[in-house]
Design a protein around this motif. Structure first.
Motif, PDB file in Angstrom:
ATOM      1  N   ARG A 386     -31.796 -11.989  23.834  1.00  0.00           N
ATOM      2  CA  ARG A 386     -32.517 -12.021  25.107  1.00  0.00           C
ATOM      3  C   ARG A 386     -31.743 -11.264  26.180  1.00  0.00           C
ATOM      4  NH1 ARG A 386     -34.261 -18.436  25.203  1.00  0.00           N
ATOM      5  NH2 ARG A 386     -36.005 -18.286  23.699  1.00  0.00           N
ATOM      6  N   ASP A 409     -36.853 -15.900  17.393  1.00  0.00           N
ATOM      7  CA  ASP A 409     -37.132 -16.739  18.566  1.00  0.00           C
ATOM      8  C   ASP A 409     -38.509 -17.391  18.430  1.00  0.00           C
ATOM      9  OD1 ASP A 409     -37.481 -17.902  20.999  1.00  0.00           O
ATOM     10  OD2 ASP A 409     -37.123 -16.101  22.189  1.00  0.00           O
ATOM     11  N   PRO A 410     -38.574 -18.693  18.292  1.00  0.00           N
ATOM     12  CA  PRO A 410     -39.879 -19.358  18.135  1.00  0.00           C
ATOM     13  C   PRO A 410     -40.758 -19.253  19.376  1.00  0.00           C
ATOM     14  CG  PRO A 410     -38.127 -20.986  18.391  1.00  0.00           C
ATOM     15  CD  PRO A 410     -37.455 -19.651  18.247  1.00  0.00           C
ATOM     16  N   TYR A 411     -40.181 -18.890  20.518  1.00  0.00           N
ATOM     17  CA  TYR A 411     -40.955 -18.792  21.758  1.00  0.00           C
ATOM     18  C   TYR A 411     -41.358 -17.358  22.083  1.00  0.00           C
ATOM     19  CZ  TYR A 411     -39.091 -23.497  22.278  1.00  0.00           C
ATOM     20  OH  TYR A 411     -38.762 -24.815  22.062  1.00  0.00           O
ATOM     21  N   ARG A 414     -45.173 -16.483  23.041  1.00  0.00           N
ATOM     22  CA  ARG A 414     -45.676 -16.954  24.331  1.00  0.00           C
ATOM     23  C   ARG A 414     -44.831 -16.474  25.501  1.00  0.00           C
ATOM     24  NH1 ARG A 414     -49.481 -20.916  24.244  1.00  0.00           N
ATOM     25  NH2 ARG A 414     -49.999 -21.805  22.196  1.00  0.00           N
ATOM     26  N   GLY A 415     -43.700 -15.838  25.211  1.00  0.00           N
ATOM     27  CA  GLY A 415     -42.792 -15.427  26.272  1.00  0.00           C
ATOM     28  C   GLY A 415     -42.668 -13.919  26.381  1.00  0.00           C
ATOM     29  N   THR A 437     -49.486 -14.563  21.709  1.00  0.00           N
ATOM     30  CA  THR A 437     -50.479 -15.639  21.704  1.00  0.00           C
ATOM     31  C   THR A 437     -51.561 -15.294  22.719  1.00  0.00           C
ATOM     32  OG1 THR A 437     -48.805 -17.274  21.107  1.00  0.00           O
ATOM     33  CG2 THR A 437     -50.840 -18.103  22.078  1.00  0.00           C
TER      34      THR A 437
END
Length: 472
Positions: A386, A409-411, A414-415, A437
């Protein structure tokens, strides 16, 4: 050219210089005059360290369209006195590429500016290539022929330069159009392929003799205008053809204490052959006092493959058994990033963190580490990735960080993937379109639809977006 000065990543200028998606979003929310000034600064002072691997032109052109920004600053940049004093295409290339995209979007002022620059500017060939793709007015293109032809005085030298210009043209359309009206251009187009053929036939150079000793000796002979690294690589290929079983000892001797060229060639040959003694010889060469030998050894280490090579690399990269902060240890981590197994993930993550702490978000080896932690699905690298994503001045490196985050990164979906839809790199936009998403953020579907409808967008991005929107 000087290295570009990059503003902090949190500033509007810094975001736009990096080509980040947030740069466009912040520019549209900022004061218009401030946004136009920052955009103009980027386009007239190319922020890219390497324009051949980083994209910015479509990104900036889209923002020019969104802001309805005037082209006055670009016109002043192109027609300034510096255009005569500094003809380097790097000074004006980005500006011309942005104008090309704007012309494609229907901006007549961009088309007019490109035409005027072809007639008077030093980087006219680039501008002509942009026009060739977007100018449908053949009369306007024909009107430019006399000014372009006037750049090549009649005579042998001028004709040779004209043939070179025709040959180097990225888009041949204007030249073909002009050839029907100007005999000199027609003759240049006909003769140009023969010039290339003649140069290829007239190449000269010293070739090695057909024995191991001859090739090793040839590897150290200077070549005017040539690269020692290329000479060594060529010598290694020759060794693969001439070395017999009884010559192995001579090659090992050269790799241990030969002259730099022969030693480099011998090391490369042994690595290619996956010789069991290659690793030990590389470790020895990495401690040599000759920088050329050291650089060669580290380069060859990164090319090694096989379980035996990985075992050596693990020992060299592990702080408990090697020198992880040494040049050999760093090269070993690079090898593990390229070819290691999932269990090597912690070593590569540690190498990535160490690189960032020492060198920041810069350096040619950083991309390999970023790719490596992604390939190894090393979740512990997410904070470092990041950081690389946010701070990297190189959009190519940022795209690699985004890809690694999509794997770790599981996020991500959405990020960061949302911002990536506005990124300057088409590969990054494609990655985002594939993973983002589509629920929860109203901007996502709107952006996907706009990209799908944009004729300037890359076909690969269109394909992914249409698949997401239609469910096929």
């Amino acid at each position: 050219m000087f290295e570009p000065v990059i503003a902090p990543s949190a500033s509007l200028l810094g975001l736009l210089q990096r080509g980040r998606g947030d740069g466009q979003l912040h520019a549209l929310a900022a004061d218009r005059h401030e946004a136009v000034a920052a955009l103009e600064s980027c386009v007239t002072s190319d922020p890219r360290a390497d324009w051949q691997v980083e994209n910015r032109s479509l990104y900036y052109a889209r923002l020019y369209m969104e802001l309805e920004a005037p082209l006055t600053g670009l016109e002043l940049h192109l027609h300034s006195v510096e255009d005569t004093l500094d003809p380097d295409e790097g000074r004006t290339g980005l500006t011309l590429a942005v104008l090309g995209h704007l012309a494609g979007y229907g901006r007549r002022d961009a088309l007019t500016l490109l035409r005027s620059y072809v007639a008077t500017g030093s980087n006219w060939a680039w501008a002509l290539d942009e026009l060739a793709l977007r100018d449908d007015d053949e009369r306007s293109l024909l009107a430019l022929a006399p000014s372009v032809l006037g750049r090549f005085p009649a005579g042998p030298e001028g004709d040779a330069a004209l043939r070179a210009a025709v040959r180097a043209a990225y888009e041949p359309r204007p030249w073909r159009l002009w050839a029907a009206h100007h005999p000199r251009i027609a003759a240049a187009g006909e003769q140009s392929p023969f010039d290339l053929w003649q140069r290829q036939m007239n190449r000269t150079g010293v070739t090695p003799g057909w024995s191991t000793d001859d090739v090793l000796a040839w590897a150290d002979q200077p070549e005017p205008g040539g690269s020692p690294e290329r000479r060594a690589a060529a010598a290694a290929r020759c060794l693969a053809a001439v070395v017999r079983p009884e010559d192995r000892r001579a090659v090992l001797t050269a790799a241990r204490d030969g002259a730099p060229g022969a030693r480099t060639a011998a090391l490369r040959y042994l690595v290619d052959q996956q010789d069991p003694e290659a690793a030990g010889l590389i470790e020895l060469a990495a401690a040599d006092i000759d920088e050329r030998v050291v650089a060669s050894a580290l380069s060859e280490l990164r090319r090694m493959r096989g379980e035996a090579a990985l075992e050596h690399a693990r020992r060299w990269a592990d702080p408990a058994t090697g020198g992880a902060d040494s040049a050999l240890g760093e090269a070993a981590v690079q090898l593990l990033a390229d070819a290691g197994e999932p269990a090597d993930g912690p070593l590569v993550v540690a190498g990535l963190r160490r690189w960032i702490s020492v060198r920041g978000v810069d350096g040619s080896g950083l991309g390999t580490l970023v790719d490596g932690v992604g390939r190894l699905a090393a979740a512990g690298a997410v904070p470092a990735l990041r950081h690389v994503y946010g701070e990297a001045a190189s959009s190519e490196l940022r795209g690699r960080a985004a890809k690694a985050l999509s794997l770790t990164d599981p996020y991500f979906a959405r990020g960061i993937a949302v911002e990536c839809l506005w990124d300057c790199e088409e590969a990054t936009r494609e990655l985002a379109a594939r993973h983002v998403t589509t629920t929860g953020d109203v901007r996502v579907l709107e952006r996907l639809r706009r990209l799908a409808a944009d004729p300037a967008e890359e076909a690969e991005v269109h394909t992914v977006i249409r698949s997401r929107l239609t469910g096929h």
